[in-house]
Design a protein around this motif. Structure first.
Motif, PDB file in Angstrom:
ATOM      1  N   SER A  77      30.413  37.447  38.253  1.00 37.54           N
ATOM      2  CA  SER A  77      31.496  37.999  39.080  1.00 37.54           C
ATOM      3  C   SER A  77      30.980  39.086  40.016  1.00 37.54           C
ATOM      4  O   SER A  77      31.486  39.248  41.133  1.00 37.54           O
ATOM      5  CB  SER A  77      32.623  38.527  38.198  1.00 37.54           C
ATOM      6  OG  SER A  77      32.159  39.483  37.276  1.00 37.54           O
ATOM      7  N   THR A 103      29.514  37.200  42.956  1.00 34.65           N
ATOM      8  CA  THR A 103      30.579  36.596  43.775  1.00 34.65           C
ATOM      9  C   THR A 103      31.257  37.652  44.648  1.00 34.65           C
ATOM     10  O   THR A 103      31.438  37.470  45.855  1.00 34.65           O
ATOM     11  CB  THR A 103      31.622  35.920  42.870  1.00 34.65           C
ATOM     12  OG1 THR A 103      30.973  34.866  42.152  1.00 34.65           O
ATOM     13  CG2 THR A 103      32.781  35.351  43.669  1.00 34.65           C
ATOM     14  N   VAL A 151      29.491  29.624  43.480  1.00 35.86           N
ATOM     15  CA  VAL A 151      30.917  29.280  43.334  1.00 35.86           C
ATOM     16  C   VAL A 151      31.115  28.335  42.142  1.00 35.86           C
ATOM     17  O   VAL A 151      32.049  28.498  41.352  1.00 35.86           O
ATOM     18  CB  VAL A 151      31.449  28.646  44.634  1.00 35.86           C
ATOM     19  CG1 VAL A 151      32.826  28.027  44.424  1.00 35.86           C
ATOM     20  CG2 VAL A 151      31.492  29.675  45.754  1.00 35.86           C
ATOM     21  N   HIS A 178      30.701  30.303  38.980  1.00 38.07           N
ATOM     22  CA  HIS A 178      31.838  31.225  38.866  1.00 38.07           C
ATOM     23  C   HIS A 178      33.088  30.482  38.378  1.00 38.07           C
ATOM     24  O   HIS A 178      33.799  30.959  37.495  1.00 38.07           O
ATOM     25  CB  HIS A 178      32.089  31.877  40.228  1.00 38.07           C
ATOM     26  CG  HIS A 178      33.091  32.981  40.207  1.00 38.07           C
ATOM     27  ND1 HIS A 178      32.735  34.305  40.096  1.00 38.07           N
ATOM     28  CD2 HIS A 178      34.435  32.970  40.255  1.00 38.07           C
ATOM     29  CE1 HIS A 178      33.821  35.054  40.089  1.00 38.07           C
ATOM     30  NE2 HIS A 178      34.871  34.273  40.197  1.00 38.07           N
TER      31      HIS A 178
END
Ligand SMILES: [Zn+2]
Length: 482
Positions: A107, A110, A469, A472
């Motif tokens: 995270s 991201t 992505v 994640h």
């Protein structure tokens, strides 16, 4: 020594003390710091690396002063979509209690990738849950891969439900352990020098999740080491009621009683503050992280930012955690700040008539409507340049960084550039500086931190975003499904 020459920007927005905007502008950079700023014709003709920004607007890197990176895993959670702060938190605490060290790492990358792609070069993050062996080290180590400057906050919660707090007991920590870990983190990672890539901040979470004792002890520890203090404050009316009921103070008075007012402190939100409280912030040099999108998303209200600026408060901008934004787009947040300030001043630009000292400052009409007094809506419209200033110089001041926030000799070479020749800006190029705030938010084409290119031609240099992505989304799915 390595040098970087940046040249031929259509307009270079310095945000220096004279607010110079330089046509055909450029920078000469040595070892990550700016040596020269000016028209391209007046800069050295060559360097180790040359970046041609013909057709681009060039601005100081945006500074994000409040975020919770881990919340990028819990965006748009159905049960928390239509909730105000306290019920939103109660829905999400049990999910967050399942976070793992790997979740913190994914995270972090991201959130930082999204920030870098939106013109951000420095981010402060507030991590206040450490379940299942998670540590702030996980975030700090993961951030290095992206290349943004990080002010990592060692957050904490110690006032569980059984003690009258909001969070469940299983996500709060032992206070002695919090302080010991805080000291370890400062000694391991905090860099007080100009150009620092990592700084540590101590950040007990909020008045309703931390005891007075931990707030006081944290302030003492921070001052012993010269690191900044941060917490959530005056975010909602619920919090104000909580403080009045539990400690007999409004939130700002409560902070004052805990020795939490000073130039080394910045508060997230400050939506529900009165004129006397803003005046206190201004006189004491306290900072505020203004988070307009989050405040709208959770129906908290709109912070009185123009009044804060009037009182000399240091105001920075924050996207806040991604479960209440639900994005990390800093340039988008600049636009939100401008629009939210205008909403407050224009439409709900009413100040409560019980806010007695406000009447001494602003011209109210006598015909108060249901306890609200009307203020001339044309008085204080935030400008595009003011919004950019909050997001750059303001953020640097809030974080205590004299080496960031503007493009001038001696400062860090942190900037971003956007190609002006695009659909979003068509018809707005009579004022490119205003266009990047007023027009629909776009991604940065180039982002540079300390002279190193982090975003090139609109793509993150260090990492494959699509792979990130996918990782994640797998982590988010596991987290929500338990
Ligand atoms: Zn927050």
């Amino acid at each position: 020594m390595t040098t970087l020459l940046v040249q031929h920007a259509a307009v270079l927005v310095t945000l220096d003390d004279h607010r110079r905007e330089i046509p055909d502008g450029g920078l000469f950079i040595r070892d990550g710091f700016i040596v020269q700023v000016g028209p391209s014709s007046q800069l050295p003709a060559s360097a180790d690396e040359v970046l041609d920004l013909t057709g681009h607007i060039l601005l100081p890197g945006l500074i994000n002063t409040h975020h919770h990176f881990y919340q990028t895993l819990t965006r748009a959670v159905p049960a928390a979509q239509n909730a105000n702060l306290f019920s939103w938190l109660k829905e999400l605490y049990p999910i967050w209690a399942r976070l793992t060290p790997e979740d913190i790492r994914i995270s972090t990358q991201t959130a930082l990738a999204e920030l870098a792609l939106s013109g951000c070069t420095t981010a402060s993050d507030h991590l206040y849950l450490f379940p299942n062996g998670s540590r702030l080290d996980d975030e700090i180590e993961a951030a290095v891969a992206i290349g943004l400057r990080l002010h990592a906050s060692r957050g904490s919660m110690s006032l569980g439900e059984s003690q009258g707090g909001l969070p469940p007991d299983r996500v709060v920590e032992n206070e002695a352990a919090v302080l010991k870990d805080s000291q370890r983190l400062i000694e391991t990672y905090h860099d007080p020098n100009p150009g620092a890539m990592t700084q540590i901040v101590l950040a007990p979470c909020s008045p309703f999740s931390v005891t007075a004792e931990l707030m006081r002890a944290t302030a003492s520890l921070a001052r012993e080491y010269g690191v900044h203090l941060h917490t959530h404050l005056a975010e909602t009316e619920d919090e104000e009621a909580f403080c009045l009921q539990k400690v007999g103070f409004r939130p700002v008075d409560y902070m004052n009683s805990l020795n939490w007012i000073g130039p080394d402190v910045w508060f997230a939100h400050c939506v529900h503050v009165n004129q006397a409280e803003m005046r206190l912030f201004g006189e004491a040099g306290c900072g505020v992280a203004h988070c307009p999108t989050s405040n709208m998303r959770l129906a908290s209200g709109v912070a009185p930012v123009m009044d804060m600026l009037g009182w000399g408060v240091q105001v920075g901008l924050g996207v806040d955690g991604s479960a209440s934004n639900d994005g990390s787009h800093m340039l988008g947040e600049v636009r939100q700040a401008l629009l939210a300030a205008r909403v407050r001043e224009g439409m709900t630009g009413f100040s409560r008539s019980d806010d007695a000292d406000a009447h001494q400052e602003w011209p109210y009409r006598a015909d108060a409507h249901q306890g609200w007094a009307y203020r001339d809506p044309a008085r204080k419209l935030m400008t595009a340049r003011q919004a950019l200033e909050i997001a750059t110089r303001g953020g640097a001041a809030v974080l205590g960084r004299t080496d960031l926030g503007s493009l001038e000799p001696g400062k860090c070479a942190d900037f971003f550039a956007v190609n002006l020749n695009r659909l979003e800006y068509a018809g707005a190029l009579h004022d490119p500086v205003a266009a990047i705030v007023f027009c629909a938010p776009v991604k940065a084409d180039t982002t540079v931190v300390g002279g190193k290119v982090v975003v090139k031609e609109g793509q993150l240099v260090s990492m494959d975003v699509q792979g990130l992505v996918e990782r994640h989304n797998r982590a988010a799915k596991r987290l929500l499904n338990g």
